[in-house]
Design an enzyme around this catalytic site. Sequence first.
Site, mmCIF file in Angstrom:
data_model
loop_
_atom_site.group_PDB
_atom_site.id
_atom_site.type_symbol
_atom_site.label_atom_id
_atom_site.label_comp_id
_atom_site.label_asym_id
_atom_site.label_seq_id
_atom_site.Cartn_x
_atom_site.Cartn_y
_atom_site.Cartn_z
ATOM 1 N N LEU A 38 0.853 -1.194 0.000
ATOM 2 C CA LEU A 38 0.000 0.000 0.000
ATOM 3 C C LEU A 38 0.892 1.249 0.000
ATOM 4 O O LEU A 38 2.080 1.174 0.275
ATOM 5 C CB LEU A 38 -0.879 0.003 1.256
ATOM 6 C CG LEU A 38 -1.876 -1.152 1.387
ATOM 7 C CD1 LEU A 38 -2.534 -1.136 2.774
ATOM 8 C CD2 LEU A 38 -2.946 -1.077 0.301
ATOM 9 N N GLY A 141 -3.116 7.668 -9.777
ATOM 10 C CA GLY A 141 -1.803 8.306 -9.811
ATOM 11 C C GLY A 141 -1.215 8.574 -11.179
ATOM 12 O O GLY A 141 -1.926 8.882 -12.139
ATOM 13 N N SER A 142 0.106 8.426 -11.242
ATOM 14 C CA SER A 142 0.835 8.811 -12.453
ATOM 15 C C SER A 142 2.001 7.861 -12.682
ATOM 16 O O SER A 142 2.316 7.028 -11.829
ATOM 17 C CB SER A 142 1.361 10.234 -12.288
ATOM 18 O OG SER A 142 2.232 10.286 -11.182
ATOM 19 N N GLY A 177 16.388 16.524 -17.629
ATOM 20 C CA GLY A 177 15.262 17.195 -16.976
ATOM 21 C C GLY A 177 15.680 17.802 -15.651
ATOM 22 O O GLY A 177 16.034 17.074 -14.718
ATOM 23 N N GLY A 267 9.254 14.403 -16.504
ATOM 24 C CA GLY A 267 7.875 14.614 -16.073
ATOM 25 C C GLY A 267 7.132 13.304 -15.895
ATOM 26 O O GLY A 267 7.674 12.217 -16.138
ATOM 27 N N HIS A 441 13.383 33.605 19.161
ATOM 28 C CA HIS A 441 14.739 33.979 18.776
ATOM 29 C C HIS A 441 15.744 33.068 19.459
ATOM 30 O O HIS A 441 15.613 32.812 20.660
ATOM 31 C CB HIS A 441 15.023 35.431 19.181
ATOM 32 C CG HIS A 441 16.447 35.823 18.922
ATOM 33 N ND1 HIS A 441 16.893 36.137 17.660
ATOM 34 C CD2 HIS A 441 17.531 35.896 19.748
ATOM 35 C CE1 HIS A 441 18.187 36.408 17.725
ATOM 36 N NE2 HIS A 441 18.596 36.276 18.976
HETATM 37 C C1 LIG Z 1 10.849 10.482 -6.954
HETATM 38 C C2 LIG Z 1 9.611 11.209 -6.513
HETATM 39 C C3 LIG Z 1 9.666 12.057 -5.429
HETATM 40 C C4 LIG Z 1 8.528 12.730 -5.007
HETATM 41 N N1 LIG Z 1 8.625 13.550 -3.924
HETATM 42 C C5 LIG Z 1 7.534 14.205 -3.491
HETATM 43 C C6 LIG Z 1 7.595 15.021 -2.339
HETATM 44 O O1 LIG Z 1 8.641 15.162 -1.714
HETATM 45 N N2 LIG Z 1 6.465 15.640 -1.939
HETATM 46 C C7 LIG Z 1 5.281 15.508 -2.617
HETATM 47 O O2 LIG Z 1 4.291 16.113 -2.206
HETATM 48 N N3 LIG Z 1 5.194 14.735 -3.707
HETATM 49 C C8 LIG Z 1 6.285 14.072 -4.156
HETATM 50 N N4 LIG Z 1 6.180 13.243 -5.242
HETATM 51 C C9 LIG Z 1 4.877 13.139 -5.934
HETATM 52 C C10 LIG Z 1 3.929 12.209 -5.170
HETATM 53 O O3 LIG Z 1 4.543 10.965 -4.990
HETATM 54 C C11 LIG Z 1 2.625 12.069 -5.945
HETATM 55 O O4 LIG Z 1 2.098 13.344 -6.219
HETATM 56 C C12 LIG Z 1 1.605 11.264 -5.142
HETATM 57 O O5 LIG Z 1 2.088 9.979 -4.846
HETATM 58 C C13 LIG Z 1 0.288 11.158 -5.909
HETATM 59 O O6 LIG Z 1 -0.612 10.437 -5.135
HETATM 60 P P1 LIG Z 1 -1.822 9.660 -5.782
HETATM 61 O O7 LIG Z 1 -2.564 9.060 -4.640
HETATM 62 O O8 LIG Z 1 -2.544 10.528 -6.727
HETATM 63 O O9 LIG Z 1 -1.162 8.502 -6.677
HETATM 64 P P2 LIG Z 1 -0.041 7.412 -6.392
HETATM 65 O O10 LIG Z 1 0.723 7.681 -5.193
HETATM 66 O O11 LIG Z 1 0.696 7.274 -7.675
HETATM 67 O O12 LIG Z 1 -0.862 6.092 -6.128
HETATM 68 C C14 LIG Z 1 -1.619 5.476 -7.121
HETATM 69 C C15 LIG Z 1 -1.840 4.029 -6.751
HETATM 70 O O13 LIG Z 1 -2.847 3.477 -7.586
HETATM 71 C C16 LIG Z 1 -2.510 2.139 -7.902
HETATM 72 N N5 LIG Z 1 -3.238 1.769 -9.126
HETATM 73 C C17 LIG Z 1 -3.103 2.305 -10.370
HETATM 74 N N6 LIG Z 1 -3.989 1.745 -11.219
HETATM 75 C C18 LIG Z 1 -4.690 0.821 -10.501
HETATM 76 C C19 LIG Z 1 -5.750 -0.061 -10.822
HETATM 77 N N7 LIG Z 1 -6.298 -0.127 -12.044
HETATM 78 N N8 LIG Z 1 -6.224 -0.878 -9.840
HETATM 79 C C20 LIG Z 1 -5.697 -0.813 -8.574
HETATM 80 N N9 LIG Z 1 -4.703 0.008 -8.227
HETATM 81 C C21 LIG Z 1 -4.212 0.838 -9.171
HETATM 82 C C22 LIG Z 1 -0.992 2.222 -8.082
HETATM 83 O O14 LIG Z 1 -0.405 0.939 -7.976
HETATM 84 C C23 LIG Z 1 -0.601 3.170 -6.960
HETATM 85 O O15 LIG Z 1 -0.302 2.451 -5.781
HETATM 86 C C24 LIG Z 1 7.303 12.543 -5.684
HETATM 87 C C25 LIG Z 1 7.232 11.668 -6.765
HETATM 88 C C26 LIG Z 1 8.365 11.010 -7.181
HETATM 89 C C27 LIG Z 1 8.269 10.058 -8.342
#
Ligand SMILES: Cc1cc2nc3c(=O)[nH]c(=O)nc-3n(C[C@H](O)[C@H](O)[C@H](O)COP(=O)(O)OP(=O)(O)OC[C@H]3O[C@@H](n4cnc5c(N)ncnc54)[C@H](O)[C@@H]3O)c2cc1C
Length: 462
Positions: A38, A141-142, A177, A267, A441
Amino acid sequence: MQKFDVAVIGSGPGGYVAAIRAAQLGFKTVCIEKDKKLGGTCLNVGCIPSKCLLQSSKDYAWLLNESQEHGIEYKEAKVNFAQMMARKEKVVRGLVDGVAGLFKKNQIARIEGKAHFISPNTIEIDKKEHLEASHFILATGSEPISLPFLKFDEKVIVSSTGALSLTKIPKRMVVIGGGVIGVELASVYNRLGTEVIIVEMLDRICSPMDLSVSKSLLQILKKQGLTFHLNTQVLKATVSKDSAQITIKQDGEQRELNADIVLVSVGRRPYDEGLGLAEIGVRKSLRGYVLVDSSFRTTIHHIYAIGDLIEGPMLAHRASEEGIATVERIAGLKAHVNYMAIANVIYTEPEVAALGLTEEDAKNLLGPQIKVGTSFFKGNPRARCLGETEGFVKVIGEVKSDRLIGMHIVGPQASEMIGEGVMAIEKRASLEDLARAPHAHPSLCEAIKEACLNALGRPIHG
Ligand SMILES: Cc1cc2nc3c(=O)[nH]c(=O)nc-3n(C[C@H](O)[C@H](O)[C@H](O)COP(=O)(O)OP(=O)(O)OC[C@H]3O[C@@H](n4cnc5c(N)ncnc54)[C@H](O)[C@@H]3O)c2cc1C
């Protein structure tokens, strides 16, 4: 067939937080996650592992470069990279287990598998199980974007995921990037001794940031030993088993860069593979984001979408706020997300934190109706004690109301300091409010007070 009030697809910071809030509000809730663990990108391959490696490498760099000045001597400092990675894994595991514990505590059903809509009210999981729900929240997510001629093999051509799990410290790394993820991971390996070259198409790094912040960060990172090629295009690449040659074009001229690791961090794009959204009528933008209204409702009334899957800054806390707001709206409560109060942080050394409007955006929107104040950390006593005097705080206020509309920090612990700005924007505080509030301070936050005093034309230390 099992029936739920709320089914959340994805367990990242958007999905798992939405599921917990839904359960708190009394909804029978399920969270479907395709991965074994998770926590999504954030916990497993994003925020948490990157911040672990940033911390470990920062401590090492401190030992090498600054400890002597503090009168701390040691015989030899070396990196045990396997242990550094093991620690990172341990932190991740602890947090992932924590989410599982919260699911249990809140009686949230958890299903492991990939969800696919077979009708607007029914999903199929891994082509086996089916379930129905009154409300669905898409939080899938992404994923990282690759370049057409540089596909990820996660050995030589790596995404951030691969870069967070290397088995040895590279000698030479090209980072394509110069965005947040690029400069953070470049910092990690630079501190560990890798020669790191960042190639960026634009004329600046971390481009959505305030221009003065972006310029200052560039200078600081250059001083730390990172090499930058701005205004530079990557044209092609030749990849072998353990190295790559990248052809770049800069000022009309082509040249080659060799590296044992190439990190492509150009990106991320929204991920909805296999969900079957088009078939049930959930519409997306041309750039692939799921379209939602102000209640996070998609084009199908009972299906909502949040986080990286919808347009907006890809940030964990934004996803969580949207998850909470969505569920509260489903419950009939009044809820919203104040995007002005969503801070954007870069965990370089020093850190960068930004909130609200940049100075350029504020000028474009309000013309002369803004006031700007800056305070430099070299004049801040706490920063001097820490030995971390690079950077500044910049505040932007609206002239008529005096309200804070932007805060930008390059400096030590900027990620923590920005909390004061978040609260100020949430509470519609003025620069006068911040300037009059007594700050401890010596503290770094005194620089916020001083920046406000500066904007108001009465700096004490300026
Ligand atoms: C290297 C890195 C560093 C980062 N550092 C930061 C930071 O310091 N601070 C910050 O705010 N953000 C940071 N981010 C961005 C942050 O991780 C994302 O913005 C955030 O995780 C998005 O959350 P989310 O819940 O939208 O999606 P996600 O965290 O991507 O979760 C999506 C989940 O959906 C699951 N899923 C997808 N499709 C299906 C399906 N069909 N059925 C079941 N499950 C599915 C995936 O397996 C995943 O577990 C970072 C990202 C990266 C890559």
